[in-house]
Motif scaffolding. Structure first.
Motif, PDB file in Angstrom:
ATOM      1  N   THR A  37      -3.356  -9.698   3.583  1.00 35.54           N
ATOM      2  CA  THR A  37      -3.522  -8.541   2.710  1.00 35.54           C
ATOM      3  C   THR A  37      -4.850  -8.612   1.968  1.00 35.54           C
ATOM      4  N   VAL A  72     -14.020  -2.730   4.104  1.00 43.16           N
ATOM      5  CA  VAL A  72     -13.472  -1.439   4.537  1.00 43.16           C
ATOM      6  C   VAL A  72     -14.664  -0.623   5.016  1.00 43.16           C
ATOM      7  N   TYR A 102     -11.132  -3.632   7.837  1.00 42.01           N
ATOM      8  CA  TYR A 102     -10.664  -2.357   8.377  1.00 42.01           C
ATOM      9  C   TYR A 102     -11.895  -1.535   8.750  1.00 42.01           C
ATOM     10  N   CYS A 130      -6.826  -7.336  -1.749  1.00 39.28           N
ATOM     11  CA  CYS A 130      -6.719  -6.800  -3.100  1.00 39.28           C
ATOM     12  C   CYS A 130      -7.935  -7.266  -3.886  1.00 39.28           C
ATOM     13  N   VAL A 155     -16.875  -1.911   0.396  1.00 39.64           N
ATOM     14  CA  VAL A 155     -16.406  -0.633   0.945  1.00 39.64           C
ATOM     15  C   VAL A 155     -17.627   0.155   1.390  1.00 39.64           C
ATOM     16  N   GLY A 166      -5.154  -3.353   0.630  1.00 36.45           N
ATOM     17  CA  GLY A 166      -5.022  -3.212   2.077  1.00 36.45           C
ATOM     18  C   GLY A 166      -3.910  -4.098   2.596  1.00 36.45           C
ATOM     19  N   VAL A 215      -5.166   1.192   3.935  1.00 37.10           N
ATOM     20  CA  VAL A 215      -6.002   0.903   2.767  1.00 37.10           C
ATOM     21  C   VAL A 215      -5.910   2.058   1.782  1.00 37.10           C
ATOM     22  N   VAL A 257       0.829  -1.205   0.000  1.00 35.50           N
ATOM     23  CA  VAL A 257       0.000   0.000   0.000  1.00 35.50           C
ATOM     24  C   VAL A 257       0.863   1.254   0.000  1.00 35.50           C
ATOM     25  N   ILE A 273      -9.048  -1.923  -4.703  1.00 35.25           N
ATOM     26  CA  ILE A 273      -8.811  -1.670  -3.288  1.00 35.25           C
ATOM     27  C   ILE A 273      -7.633  -2.514  -2.812  1.00 35.25           C
TER      28      ILE A 273
END
Length: 233
Positions: free
Chosen positions: A62, A123, A142, A64, A94, A178, A183, A36, A176
């Motif tokens: 992680t 997220v 997150y 992605c 998200v 993270g 993020v 990131v 995205i």
């Protein structure tokens, strides 16, 4: 009434737009190797989410994937459930929850469903609950915070519309990323070019790291900056 891109009519305040799928699997696979911090550096250094914490308790886990965006009323998670049902394996949910920490919009039972559906993570600009379950890992998440108080399921809310999440503008279909540092959202239209810049950034940092490991100091690198600012040396 509001009309979505697929022609369906929804009551005011509600909308479900089609999933955006412009990112190729090859591109997503390549970005899984990108930190990131590298993406942030090549995108101007002051971009990405702020104020979020990782609750999956695994620094090596992680994230992605393609963004499925959700805007929900603080304290309500109806549209989060709808998004989970419509998302495809690997997608990242998200959530723009307005930064509200009074009520969780996601919890352990939803985590179980997301794992079974092989989603890529969450997220959340808002709160979650069932912290111990998220801490088991497997699925990255997150969030801005956590609280035990549970949500309603009334709406309104929108899926796959532009949102603001923890300081990021996120469009449906964005990439995205993270990791342990945080993020970041990468615009889908720029992902190919940003990947190339990230790869160059990795090569540059490898050269600097190798030099640092020798113990030699590149004093001129910073002295030249000070001289340009008029500092006496």
């Amino acid at each position: 009434m509001s009309t979505t891109l697929d022609g369906e009519n929804w009551p005011a305040g509600f909308a479900v737009q089609p999933r955006q799928t412009t990112l190729t699997q090859k591109l997503l696979t390549a970005f899984k190797q990108v930190p990131v911090a590298h993406a942030g550096d090549v995108m101007g250094r002051h971009t990405g989410a702020v104020g979020l914490s990782a609750y999956h308790n695994d620094l090596g886990l992680t994230m992605c994937g393609t963004a499925i965006t959700v805007r929900t009323r603080p304290g309500d998670n109806l549209m989060v459930h709808v998004a989970i049902q419509r998302a495809q394996p690997g997608d990242i949910i998200v959530i723009d929850g307005g930064g509200d920490l009074s009520t969780a919009v996601i919890g352990g039972l939803m985590r179980t469903t997301a794992i079974a559906r092989q989603l890529g993570g969450f997220v959340i600009d808002g709160a979650l609950r069932d912290v111990a379950e998220w801490a088991e890992g497997i699925l990255p998440v997150y969030a801005r915070g956590h609280v035990h108080r549970g949500p309603s399921k009334d709406g309104p809310g929108q899926i796959n519309t532009p949102i603001s999440c923890a300081g990021m503008t996120v469009m449906p279909g964005d990439l995205i990323l993270g990791d342990a540092d945080g993020v970041i959202a990468i615009p889908a239209s720029e992902a190919e070019a940003i990947l190339s810049l990230c790869q160059s950034q990795a090569e540059q940092e490898a050269r600097i790291r190798a030099q640092n490991e020798t113990g030699k100091i590149d004093r001129e690198r910073f002295d030249s900056i000070l001289r340009k600012k008029g500092c006496p040396l």
